[in-house]
Scaffold this motif. Structure first.
Motif, PDB file in Angstrom:
ATOM      1  N   THR A  36       0.788  -1.235   0.000  1.00 22.57           N
ATOM      2  CA  THR A  36       0.000   0.000   0.000  1.00 22.57           C
ATOM      3  C   THR A  36       0.819   1.283   0.000  1.00 22.57           C
ATOM      4  O   THR A  36       0.252   2.350  -0.256  1.00 22.57           O
ATOM      5  CB  THR A  36      -0.941   0.026   1.228  1.00 22.57           C
ATOM      6  N   ARG A  37       2.096   1.226   0.266  1.00 24.36           N
ATOM      7  CA  ARG A  37       2.921   2.439   0.314  1.00 24.36           C
ATOM      8  C   ARG A  37       3.730   2.589  -0.967  1.00 24.36           C
ATOM      9  O   ARG A  37       4.542   1.714  -1.298  1.00 24.36           O
ATOM     10  CB  ARG A  37       3.860   2.396   1.523  1.00 24.36           C
ATOM     11  N   PRO A  38       3.532   3.688  -1.695  1.00 25.00           N
ATOM     12  CA  PRO A  38       4.274   3.883  -2.949  1.00 25.00           C
ATOM     13  C   PRO A  38       5.790   3.770  -2.805  1.00 25.00           C
ATOM     14  O   PRO A  38       6.452   3.214  -3.681  1.00 25.00           O
ATOM     15  CB  PRO A  38       3.855   5.284  -3.399  1.00 25.00           C
ATOM     16  N   ASP A  39       6.357   4.266  -1.691  1.00 24.72           N
ATOM     17  CA  ASP A  39       7.805   4.194  -1.510  1.00 24.72           C
ATOM     18  C   ASP A  39       8.295   2.757  -1.420  1.00 24.72           C
ATOM     19  O   ASP A  39       9.458   2.472  -1.748  1.00 24.72           O
ATOM     20  CB  ASP A  39       8.247   4.996  -0.281  1.00 24.72           C
ATOM     21  N   LEU A  40       7.428   1.833  -1.024  1.00 26.12           N
ATOM     22  CA  LEU A  40       7.792   0.417  -0.980  1.00 26.12           C
ATOM     23  C   LEU A  40       7.386  -0.306  -2.267  1.00 26.12           C
ATOM     24  O   LEU A  40       8.125  -1.148  -2.768  1.00 26.12           O
ATOM     25  CB  LEU A  40       7.155  -0.256   0.241  1.00 26.12           C
ATOM     26  N   LEU A  41       6.223   0.008  -2.798  1.00 22.01           N
ATOM     27  CA  LEU A  41       5.757  -0.626  -4.039  1.00 22.01           C
ATOM     28  C   LEU A  41       6.770  -0.467  -5.169  1.00 22.01           C
ATOM     29  O   LEU A  41       7.020  -1.410  -5.925  1.00 22.01           O
ATOM     30  CB  LEU A  41       4.401  -0.047  -4.457  1.00 22.01           C
ATOM     31  N   VAL A  42       7.367   0.701  -5.300  1.00 21.17           N
ATOM     32  CA  VAL A  42       8.317   0.931  -6.401  1.00 21.17           C
ATOM     33  C   VAL A  42       9.570   0.069  -6.260  1.00 21.17           C
ATOM     34  O   VAL A  42      10.305  -0.100  -7.225  1.00 21.17           O
ATOM     35  CB  VAL A  42       8.710   2.422  -6.541  1.00 21.17           C
TER      36      VAL A  42
END
Length: 166
Positions: A36-42
């Motif tokens: 759910t967190r963009p900084d981790l998804l990328v």
């Protein structure tokens, strides 16, 4: 459907569902955050050689999400949808539609996160609008790509990896 990698369980349910299951050596609040967190998804989303170049997450019921990935040959793939249910860290439900989708209708995607003794099992259920949609998706290298993405997630969640915070 090609054989699933040994650490990814793939089963069919009814005529429109695919269920995928994978265990991670991490508590579920961290696994949920990685979904759910963009900084981790990328850092993990996509098959080997694919990377998110656009990652928008409006994490609320009726909020939209949008991902654009670039492949090793420069190919772009966009997908997005709407969040239907958010129950951290137990469940995440959203719709999914690809920009260049080859089958009809939106897919309903449900991720269930269960934890036991510091390990989290993620069960993802894909409910396609039609049987044809499910069968079309099964012809793609979906299980290989998802297994590779989950391998990248495993690397991210490994205890020696910095950057994943509760």
């Amino acid at each position: 459907m090609s054989a699933a990698p040994p650490d990814l369980t793939v089963t069919l349910h009814g005529d429109r569902e695919i269920r995928l299951s994978r265990d991670f050596a991490a508590p579920r609040h961290l696994v949920f955050a990685a979904f759910t967190r963009p900084d981790l998804l990328v850092r993990w989303w996509g098959a080997r050689g694919w990377h998110l170049i656009e990652c928008e997450v409006d994490l609320r019921v009726d909020g939209r999400w949008r991902f654009v990935s670039r492949g090793p040959d420069g190919t772009l793939m966009g997908q997005g949808g709407t969040y239907r249910e958010i129950d951290p860290p137990a469940r995440l439900v959203c719709t999914e539609l690809f920009d260049d989708q080859s089958y009809p209708g939106e897919t309903l995607v449900r991720h269930d996160f269960t934890e036991s003794v510091g390990r989290t099992t993620v069960v993802t259920t894909l409910r396609f609008a039609t049987r044809r949609g499910r069968d079309t998706a099964l012809r793609y290298p979906m299980t290989r790509g998802l297994a590779e993405a989950f391998d990248r997630l495993t690397d991210l969640l490994h205890p020696t990896t910095e950057g994943v915070t509760p």
